[in-house]
Design a protein around this motif. Structure first.
Motif, PDB file in Angstrom:
ATOM      1  N   GLN A   3      11.092  12.194  -0.143  1.00  0.00           N
ATOM      2  CA  GLN A   3       9.841  11.455  -0.230  1.00  0.00           C
ATOM      3  C   GLN A   3       8.854  12.020   0.776  1.00  0.00           C
ATOM      4  O   GLN A   3       9.168  12.173   1.951  1.00  0.00           O
ATOM      5  CB  GLN A   3      10.086   9.970   0.067  1.00  0.00           C
ATOM      6  N   LEU A  56      10.278   0.552  -6.080  1.00  0.00           N
ATOM      7  CA  LEU A  56       9.701   1.452  -7.069  1.00  0.00           C
ATOM      8  C   LEU A  56      10.015   0.851  -8.433  1.00  0.00           C
ATOM      9  O   LEU A  56      11.158   0.462  -8.696  1.00  0.00           O
ATOM     10  CB  LEU A  56      10.309   2.847  -6.956  1.00  0.00           C
ATOM     11  N   SER A 107       0.841  -1.197   0.000  1.00  0.00           N
ATOM     12  CA  SER A 107       0.000   0.000   0.000  1.00  0.00           C
ATOM     13  C   SER A 107       0.873   1.243   0.000  1.00  0.00           C
ATOM     14  O   SER A 107       2.060   1.192   0.297  1.00  0.00           O
ATOM     15  CB  SER A 107      -0.888   0.000   1.241  1.00  0.00           C
ATOM     16  N   VAL A 108       0.249   2.365  -0.333  1.00  0.00           N
ATOM     17  CA  VAL A 108       0.962   3.642  -0.272  1.00  0.00           C
ATOM     18  C   VAL A 108       1.463   3.875   1.142  1.00  0.00           C
ATOM     19  O   VAL A 108       2.569   4.358   1.359  1.00  0.00           O
ATOM     20  CB  VAL A 108       0.046   4.799  -0.742  1.00  0.00           C
ATOM     21  N   ASN A 119       3.627   9.272  -1.039  1.00  0.00           N
ATOM     22  CA  ASN A 119       3.872   8.670  -2.346  1.00  0.00           C
ATOM     23  C   ASN A 119       4.347   9.695  -3.380  1.00  0.00           C
ATOM     24  O   ASN A 119       4.398   9.409  -4.559  1.00  0.00           O
ATOM     25  CB  ASN A 119       2.622   7.929  -2.845  1.00  0.00           C
ATOM     26  N   GLU A 120       4.740  10.887  -2.909  1.00  0.00           N
ATOM     27  CA  GLU A 120       5.305  11.927  -3.773  1.00  0.00           C
ATOM     28  C   GLU A 120       6.816  11.933  -3.616  1.00  0.00           C
ATOM     29  O   GLU A 120       7.331  11.917  -2.494  1.00  0.00           O
ATOM     30  CB  GLU A 120       4.755  13.299  -3.408  1.00  0.00           C
ATOM     31  N   GLN A 142       4.627   0.552  -7.483  1.00  0.00           N
ATOM     32  CA  GLN A 142       5.266   0.041  -6.277  1.00  0.00           C
ATOM     33  C   GLN A 142       4.918  -1.426  -6.119  1.00  0.00           C
ATOM     34  O   GLN A 142       3.823  -1.851  -6.453  1.00  0.00           O
ATOM     35  CB  GLN A 142       4.799   0.827  -5.062  1.00  0.00           C
ATOM     36  N   ILE A 175       4.584  11.038  -8.634  1.00  0.00           N
ATOM     37  CA  ILE A 175       3.689  10.492  -7.623  1.00  0.00           C
ATOM     38  C   ILE A 175       3.425   9.049  -8.013  1.00  0.00           C
ATOM     39  O   ILE A 175       3.048   8.776  -9.166  1.00  0.00           O
ATOM     40  CB  ILE A 175       2.372  11.292  -7.540  1.00  0.00           C
ATOM     41  N   VAL A 176       3.634   8.139  -7.087  1.00  0.00           N
ATOM     42  CA  VAL A 176       3.404   6.732  -7.359  1.00  0.00           C
ATOM     43  C   VAL A 176       1.967   6.538  -7.841  1.00  0.00           C
ATOM     44  O   VAL A 176       1.024   7.052  -7.253  1.00  0.00           O
ATOM     45  CB  VAL A 176       3.687   5.881  -6.099  1.00  0.00           C
ATOM     46  N   LEU A 211       4.626   1.889   1.614  1.00  0.00           N
ATOM     47  CA  LEU A 211       5.727   2.488   0.883  1.00  0.00           C
ATOM     48  C   LEU A 211       6.221   3.730   1.599  1.00  0.00           C
ATOM     49  O   LEU A 211       7.420   3.953   1.707  1.00  0.00           O
ATOM     50  CB  LEU A 211       5.306   2.833  -0.550  1.00  0.00           C
ATOM     51  N   SER A 212       5.302   4.540   2.122  1.00  0.00           N
ATOM     52  CA  SER A 212       5.722   5.763   2.799  1.00  0.00           C
ATOM     53  C   SER A 212       6.506   5.443   4.066  1.00  0.00           C
ATOM     54  O   SER A 212       7.336   6.225   4.491  1.00  0.00           O
ATOM     55  CB  SER A 212       4.529   6.664   3.096  1.00  0.00           C
TER      56      SER A 212
END
Length: 136
Positions: free
Chosen positions: A52, A99, A3-4, A55-56, A94, A73-74, A7-8
């Motif tokens: 980062q 990435l 998920s975003v 997700n940007e 992702q 942006i992912v 990833l973050s």
């Protein structure tokens, strides 16, 4: 896919100095980069700076003579400058903390492994691996 949010939590933010690479010349030849540019690039050291925010991403490569900055942006299409200096539209995806980018001539992945930024680019079955040490 992660998920975003996951990833973050994987924080790419930092400055990374190129430590080593594998298959640089072979990869660049497969990509169609002229021999004189390959020669200049073989010993070129650069810093990759990543900021980062969720997700940007702002992803800059700072060379002695210029800086290349890509913002994306992912999950959204963005214009990104490639390894051979073309500008193309690509959607960054992702998966499992990586990435992923599919450029017209090659694929590219980036991840953090053991505190290092590890990038893999594949063109015509040749893989360029780059290992970057975090400096800040």
């Amino acid at each position: 896919m992660v998920s975003v949010y996951q990833l973050s939590k994987m924080n790419f933010t930092g400055k990374y100095t190129l430590e080593s690479d594998e298959n640089y010349e072979q990869f660049m030849k497969a990509l169609g980069v002229p021999d004189d540019a390959i020669e200049r690039g073989k010993t070129l050291k650069f810093v990759t700076e990543i900021v980062q925010n969720g997700n940007e991403f702002t992803w800059s490569q700072i060379y002695p003579c210029h800086t290349t900055t890509n913002k994306f942006i992912v999950g959204q299409e963005s214009e990104i400058e490639t390894l051979n200096c073309d500008k193309v539209k690509v959607t960054v995806h992702q998966d499992a903390g990586k990435l992923l980018m599919n450029f017209p001539k090659y694929t590219h992945t980036a991840t953090i492994e053991g505190g290092k930024l590890v990038e893999n680019s594949v063109c015509d079955g040749i893989t360029l691996k780059r290992f970057h040490k975090k400096t800040v």
